[in-house]
Design a protein around this motif. Sequence first.
Motif, PDB file in Angstrom:
ATOM      1  N   ASN A   1      29.875   7.724  -6.267  1.00 25.63           N
ATOM      2  CA  ASN A   1      28.998   8.682  -6.942  1.00 25.63           C
ATOM      3  C   ASN A   1      29.705   9.994  -7.292  1.00 25.63           C
ATOM      4  O   ASN A   1      29.181  11.090  -7.067  1.00 25.63           O
ATOM      5  CB  ASN A   1      27.754   8.948  -6.088  1.00 25.63           C
ATOM      6  CG  ASN A   1      26.665   7.916  -6.339  1.00 25.63           C
ATOM      7  OD1 ASN A   1      26.486   7.454  -7.460  1.00 25.63           O
ATOM      8  ND2 ASN A   1      25.927   7.559  -5.304  1.00 25.63           N
ATOM      9  N   GLY A   2      30.920   9.846  -7.817  1.00 25.85           N
ATOM     10  CA  GLY A   2      31.661  11.001  -8.302  1.00 25.85           C
ATOM     11  C   GLY A   2      32.415  11.792  -7.254  1.00 25.85           C
ATOM     12  O   GLY A   2      33.068  12.789  -7.576  1.00 25.85           O
ATOM     13  N   GLN A   3      32.384  11.359  -6.002  1.00 25.45           N
ATOM     14  CA  GLN A   3      33.079  12.054  -4.914  1.00 25.45           C
ATOM     15  C   GLN A   3      34.181  11.160  -4.362  1.00 25.45           C
ATOM     16  O   GLN A   3      33.948   9.977  -4.094  1.00 25.45           O
ATOM     17  CB  GLN A   3      32.095  12.409  -3.797  1.00 25.45           C
ATOM     18  CG  GLN A   3      32.713  13.047  -2.570  1.00 25.45           C
ATOM     19  CD  GLN A   3      33.280  14.422  -2.844  1.00 25.45           C
ATOM     20  OE1 GLN A   3      32.638  15.246  -3.490  1.00 25.45           O
ATOM     21  NE2 GLN A   3      34.486  14.677  -2.366  1.00 25.45           N
ATOM     22  N   ASP A   4      35.382  11.722  -4.175  1.00 24.83           N
ATOM     23  CA  ASP A   4      36.505  10.966  -3.616  1.00 24.83           C
ATOM     24  C   ASP A   4      36.559  11.146  -2.100  1.00 24.83           C
ATOM     25  O   ASP A   4      36.397  12.263  -1.590  1.00 24.83           O
ATOM     26  CB  ASP A   4      37.828  11.433  -4.218  1.00 24.83           C
ATOM     27  CG  ASP A   4      37.970  11.046  -5.683  1.00 24.83           C
ATOM     28  OD1 ASP A   4      37.191  10.186  -6.147  1.00 24.83           O
ATOM     29  OD2 ASP A   4      38.863  11.600  -6.354  1.00 24.83           O
ATOM     30  N   TYR A   5      36.846  10.035  -1.412  1.00 25.03           N
ATOM     31  CA  TYR A   5      36.977  10.044   0.048  1.00 25.03           C
ATOM     32  C   TYR A   5      38.254   9.302   0.435  1.00 25.03           C
ATOM     33  O   TYR A   5      38.750   8.449  -0.318  1.00 25.03           O
ATOM     34  CB  TYR A   5      35.791   9.353   0.723  1.00 25.03           C
ATOM     35  CG  TYR A   5      34.446   9.958   0.400  1.00 25.03           C
ATOM     36  CD1 TYR A   5      33.959  11.060   1.108  1.00 25.03           C
ATOM     37  CD2 TYR A   5      33.651   9.433  -0.623  1.00 25.03           C
ATOM     38  CE1 TYR A   5      32.719  11.614   0.813  1.00 25.03           C
ATOM     39  CE2 TYR A   5      32.424   9.989  -0.929  1.00 25.03           C
ATOM     40  CZ  TYR A   5      31.961  11.072  -0.208  1.00 25.03           C
ATOM     41  OH  TYR A   5      30.739  11.628  -0.514  1.00 25.03           O
ATOM     42  N   VAL A   6      38.770   9.622   1.619  1.00 21.35           N
ATOM     43  CA  VAL A   6      39.879   8.872   2.183  1.00 21.35           C
ATOM     44  C   VAL A   6      39.411   8.228   3.480  1.00 21.35           C
ATOM     45  O   VAL A   6      38.787   8.869   4.323  1.00 21.35           O
ATOM     46  CB  VAL A   6      41.121   9.771   2.407  1.00 21.35           C
ATOM     47  CG1 VAL A   6      40.826  10.928   3.357  1.00 21.35           C
ATOM     48  CG2 VAL A   6      42.300   8.936   2.925  1.00 21.35           C
ATOM     49  N   LEU A   7      39.680   6.939   3.612  1.00 24.57           N
ATOM     50  CA  LEU A   7      39.337   6.178   4.818  1.00 24.57           C
ATOM     51  C   LEU A   7      40.620   5.768   5.512  1.00 24.57           C
ATOM     52  O   LEU A   7      41.658   5.549   4.866  1.00 24.57           O
ATOM     53  CB  LEU A   7      38.534   4.915   4.470  1.00 24.57           C
ATOM     54  CG  LEU A   7      37.037   5.031   4.202  1.00 24.57           C
ATOM     55  CD1 LEU A   7      36.763   5.816   2.924  1.00 24.57           C
ATOM     56  CD2 LEU A   7      36.413   3.638   4.115  1.00 24.57           C
TER      57      LEU A   7
END
Length: 321
Positions: free
Chosen positions: A29-35
């Motif tokens: 939804n337009g947000q970048d995350y790092v896992l």
Amino acid sequence: MEAILPGAPWLIAHRSMLGINKPYKISLNGQDYVLWQNQQGEVFALDNICPHMQAPLSDGWICSDRGTIACPFHALEFDGQGRLHNADKVGSQPLLNSLELVIQDDCIWTYGGYSPKIPVPDLIAKVSSGMSFLGVAGEKSIHGTFLDSISINYDYNHQSGTHRDLFGIKANRIPVFEHDGYYAKVVQELEREDSTWNDILRNPVILTAPKTYTGTLEYAFPALTTFRTDFSLGEILQVHALYPETATQTKTFVLVYTQPKHPILQPLMGRFVLNAVATVIEQDTRAIETSYSRQPAKIRLPNEEIMFYAQKLYREWLNVL
């Protein structure tokens, strides 16, 4: 961007996609995350932007002894709560937002920071019971809206065109279509054309497919489509996951499970099935990305009420109490 289906549970990864101590980037939804996943099997997720000079943390590395993620610009380290680690000191307050995760049977889910509207489905555990996890295939970002991407999974006519070269479907019957809220079940009976030598060379797994076979599809709207069928080598289960990366970009991947009729057949099934699934995703992707903007259809095909059912759920989502 305005979130697509806020409050929906999204299957964003399987543990096997993360590896150990390796950053893995997702967009939701337009947000970048790092896992990342540490050696103890703990999984963490943070905003992907370093609060110092906005470097993407997914380009950094994992410090295995501390379980922190390091920024690729200045080697600043952050733990799974978003706190800065500096020498032997740990910051008292998070500098990064963490993404809340729900992990079930090695599947990693999230609500993307929104309050849950529906529970995380237990469909995967039910349909994969007694089967072995084979791997992930078809991981891809599709240039297309989430609604266009999900519609193709509920479209029971596109096999005859989109997947004609792969399966040669000449007849497609739907004796069962049941639905209850966000769950649906479809039984599909498919009849194939006779395979040519070129068909076999292009897709050897077609040799294991009967001339007529039955597939059972189950849905957990909006994230999952499962397809289970019995070939001569054994049973195959595909779990198709979709989630919105942006307003015009959709992520997909497929979890593949098998139950071979004999253990010696597992490597053979694995090689051919994963390749065939990847080809299906490529063909679906091309169908979505090459289509013109949607216009009202002037033709009606059989069984389209299944696709209309999914589109109705999508339109009504925001009105759900």
